[in-house]
Enzyme design. Structure first.
Site, PDB file in Angstrom:
ATOM      1  N   ASP A   1       0.816  -0.964  -0.113  1.00 29.49           N
ATOM      2  CA  ASP A   1      -0.021  -0.198   0.075  1.00 29.49           C
ATOM      3  C   ASP A   1       0.948   1.290   0.105  1.00 29.49           C
ATOM      4  O   ASP A   1       1.849   1.382   1.021  1.00 29.49           O
ATOM      5  CB  ASP A   1      -0.775  -0.091   1.354  1.00 29.49           C
ATOM      6  CG  ASP A   1      -1.947   1.049   1.030  1.00 29.49           C
ATOM      7  OD1 ASP A   1      -1.601   2.122   0.614  1.00 29.49           O
ATOM      8  OD2 ASP A   1      -3.004   0.720   1.667  1.00 29.49           O
TER       9      ASP A   1
ATOM     10  N   ASP B   1      -7.147   5.302  -8.404  1.00 30.97           N
ATOM     11  CA  ASP B   1      -8.645   5.211  -8.045  1.00 30.97           C
ATOM     12  C   ASP B   1      -9.276   6.316  -7.422  1.00 30.97           C
ATOM     13  O   ASP B   1      -8.551   7.264  -6.806  1.00 30.97           O
ATOM     14  CB  ASP B   1      -8.614   4.007  -6.945  1.00 30.97           C
ATOM     15  CG  ASP B   1      -8.167   2.732  -7.385  1.00 30.97           C
ATOM     16  OD1 ASP B   1      -8.570   2.297  -8.479  1.00 30.97           O
ATOM     17  OD2 ASP B   1      -7.849   1.761  -6.431  1.00 30.97           O
TER      18      ASP B   1
ATOM     19  N   LYS C   1     -15.985   9.351  -2.330  1.00 32.06           N
ATOM     20  CA  LYS C   1     -16.585  10.149  -1.056  1.00 32.06           C
ATOM     21  C   LYS C   1     -15.559  11.242  -0.448  1.00 32.06           C
ATOM     22  O   LYS C   1     -14.416  10.462  -0.301  1.00 32.06           O
ATOM     23  CB  LYS C   1     -17.004   8.873  -0.261  1.00 32.06           C
ATOM     24  CG  LYS C   1     -17.974   8.112  -0.778  1.00 32.06           C
ATOM     25  CD  LYS C   1     -18.698   7.076   0.202  1.00 32.06           C
ATOM     26  CE  LYS C   1     -19.767   6.336  -0.314  1.00 32.06           C
ATOM     27  NZ  LYS C   1     -19.819   4.949   0.056  1.00 32.06           N
TER      28      LYS C   1
ATOM     29  N   GLU D   1      -5.801   3.816 -20.045  1.00 29.38           N
ATOM     30  CA  GLU D   1      -5.713   5.152 -21.044  1.00 29.38           C
ATOM     31  C   GLU D   1      -6.322   4.414 -22.454  1.00 29.38           C
ATOM     32  O   GLU D   1      -7.191   5.170 -22.958  1.00 29.38           O
ATOM     33  CB  GLU D   1      -4.325   5.411 -21.158  1.00 29.38           C
ATOM     34  CG  GLU D   1      -4.224   6.790 -21.988  1.00 29.38           C
ATOM     35  CD  GLU D   1      -2.921   7.453 -21.795  1.00 29.38           C
ATOM     36  OE1 GLU D   1      -2.249   6.877 -20.965  1.00 29.38           O
ATOM     37  OE2 GLU D   1      -2.575   8.097 -22.571  1.00 29.38           O
TER      38      GLU D   1
HETATM   39  N1  SAM Z   1      -2.264   2.452 -13.488  1.00 31.22           N
HETATM   40  C1  SAM Z   1      -2.953   1.472 -14.284  1.00 31.22           C
HETATM   41  C2  SAM Z   1      -3.499   1.970 -15.875  1.00 31.22           C
HETATM   42  O1  SAM Z   1      -3.681   3.141 -15.891  1.00 31.22           O
HETATM   43  O2  SAM Z   1      -3.969   0.915 -16.446  1.00 31.22           O
HETATM   44  C3  SAM Z   1      -4.059   0.796 -13.287  1.00 31.22           C
HETATM   45  C4  SAM Z   1      -5.252   1.870 -12.902  1.00 31.22           C
HETATM   46  S1  SAM Z   1      -6.389   0.965 -11.725  1.00 31.22           S
HETATM   47  C5  SAM Z   1      -7.623   2.071 -11.800  1.00 31.22           C
HETATM   48  C6  SAM Z   1      -5.425   1.619 -10.221  1.00 31.22           C
HETATM   49  C7  SAM Z   1      -4.638   0.593  -9.647  1.00 31.22           C
HETATM   50  O3  SAM Z   1      -3.983   1.116  -8.429  1.00 31.22           O
HETATM   51  C8  SAM Z   1      -5.235  -0.675  -8.952  1.00 31.22           C
HETATM   52  O4  SAM Z   1      -4.590  -1.724  -9.540  1.00 31.22           O
HETATM   53  C9  SAM Z   1      -5.042  -0.553  -7.517  1.00 31.22           C
HETATM   54  O5  SAM Z   1      -5.012  -1.798  -7.008  1.00 31.22           O
HETATM   55  C10 SAM Z   1      -3.905   0.144  -7.374  1.00 31.22           C
HETATM   56  N2  SAM Z   1      -3.916   0.917  -6.191  1.00 31.22           N
HETATM   57  C11 SAM Z   1      -5.065   1.692  -5.573  1.00 31.22           C
HETATM   58  N3  SAM Z   1      -4.521   2.260  -4.371  1.00 31.22           N
HETATM   59  C12 SAM Z   1      -3.285   2.091  -4.088  1.00 31.22           C
HETATM   60  C13 SAM Z   1      -2.366   2.223  -3.173  1.00 31.22           C
HETATM   61  N4  SAM Z   1      -2.717   2.896  -2.169  1.00 31.22           N
HETATM   62  N5  SAM Z   1      -1.311   1.601  -3.179  1.00 31.22           N
HETATM   63  C14 SAM Z   1      -0.566   0.864  -4.294  1.00 31.22           C
HETATM   64  N6  SAM Z   1      -1.634   0.490  -5.219  1.00 31.22           N
HETATM   65  C15 SAM Z   1      -2.803   1.145  -5.188  1.00 31.22           C
END
Ligand code: SAM
Length: 214
Positions: A97, A119, A123, A197
């Protein structure tokens, strides 16, 4: 992105040569891990790793680290690495994380941070979890070199507007900003599309991008 739990993914990750484990890392030790002194660029929330693998192939003179929170997602990146004809010695993955990022990297150890389609945590009460919150910018300041960059792309306008405000609130400066990356010749020149993207621009969504430094 959170994929269905894949049986055995933790074991595969534990034994992979491409993964460095959070509990084994010590801030300040990354150049030893790569056996060189090349600059270090990281992607936080790399998903299945398409973007960072393409960067690592194009720039052997830079070390890359892809950070992903979930084993079920990271394992897809490991599958892709296995398909490579030659291994990429300048790329490692870490499952963690990003909240703990300052435990894993020392001050000045990182030159650039990529955030792609992070992400949105829509909220208000979850705003601190957004990877472009001012709390995260404070963490990034603790690991970046002077003038190190954060590059952020998204198609989510609300998240992008929030991020522009966060940059300012955190006391950072905007170095570049566009609401339609694919139409900006200069900024789009060396652009590598991420999985999200490709998906969202195919739907006609404009891609927003900012570059910030402290
Ligand atoms: N970057 C990729 C793309 O553009 O195709 C994936 C986008 S996806 C919406 C966001 C990714 O970030 C997910 O795989 C999620 O598990 C990861 N993620 C979200 N919060 C995170 C955190 N606090 N630490 C590490 N990874 C995280």
């Amino acid at each position: 992105m959170r994929l269905r739990n894949i049986r055995g993914s933790r074991e595969v990750i534990a034994s992979s040569d491409y993964v460095v484990h959070e509990e084994e890392t010590k801030a300040g030790s990354w150049h030893q891990i790569f056996h060189n002194t090349h600059p270090i660029h990281i992607e936080i929330g790399m998903g299945k790793g398409k973007f960072i693998m393409a960067l690592a192939k194009a720039h052997p003179e830079i070390n890359y680290i892809g950070i992903e929170k979930y084993s079920s997602v990271l394992i897809r990146a490991l599958d892709k690495m296995k398909q490579e004809e030659t291994p990429l010695p300048n790329l490692y993955f870490i499952r963690m994380d990003a909240e703990n990022i300052t435990k894993v990297f020392a001050k000045g150890e990182v030159e650039r941070i990529y955030l792609n389609f992070s992400d949105p945590w829509p909220k208000d009460r979850h705003a601190k979890r957004r990877l472009t919150s001012k709390e995260f910018f404070a963490r990034y300041h603790k690991i970046l070199v002077t003038d190190g960059l954060v590059e952020f792309k998204t198609d989510n306008r609300a998240l992008f507007d929030f991020s522009v405000e966060s940059v300012k609130e955190a006391g950072w400066k905007l170095r570049a900003l566009t609401y339609d990356l694919h139409k900006e010749e200069e900024l789009n020149k060396d652009n590598i599309m991420t999985e999200y993207e490709e998906r969202f621009s195919a739907l006609g969504n404009p891609i927003h991008k900012l570059i910030a430094s402290y």
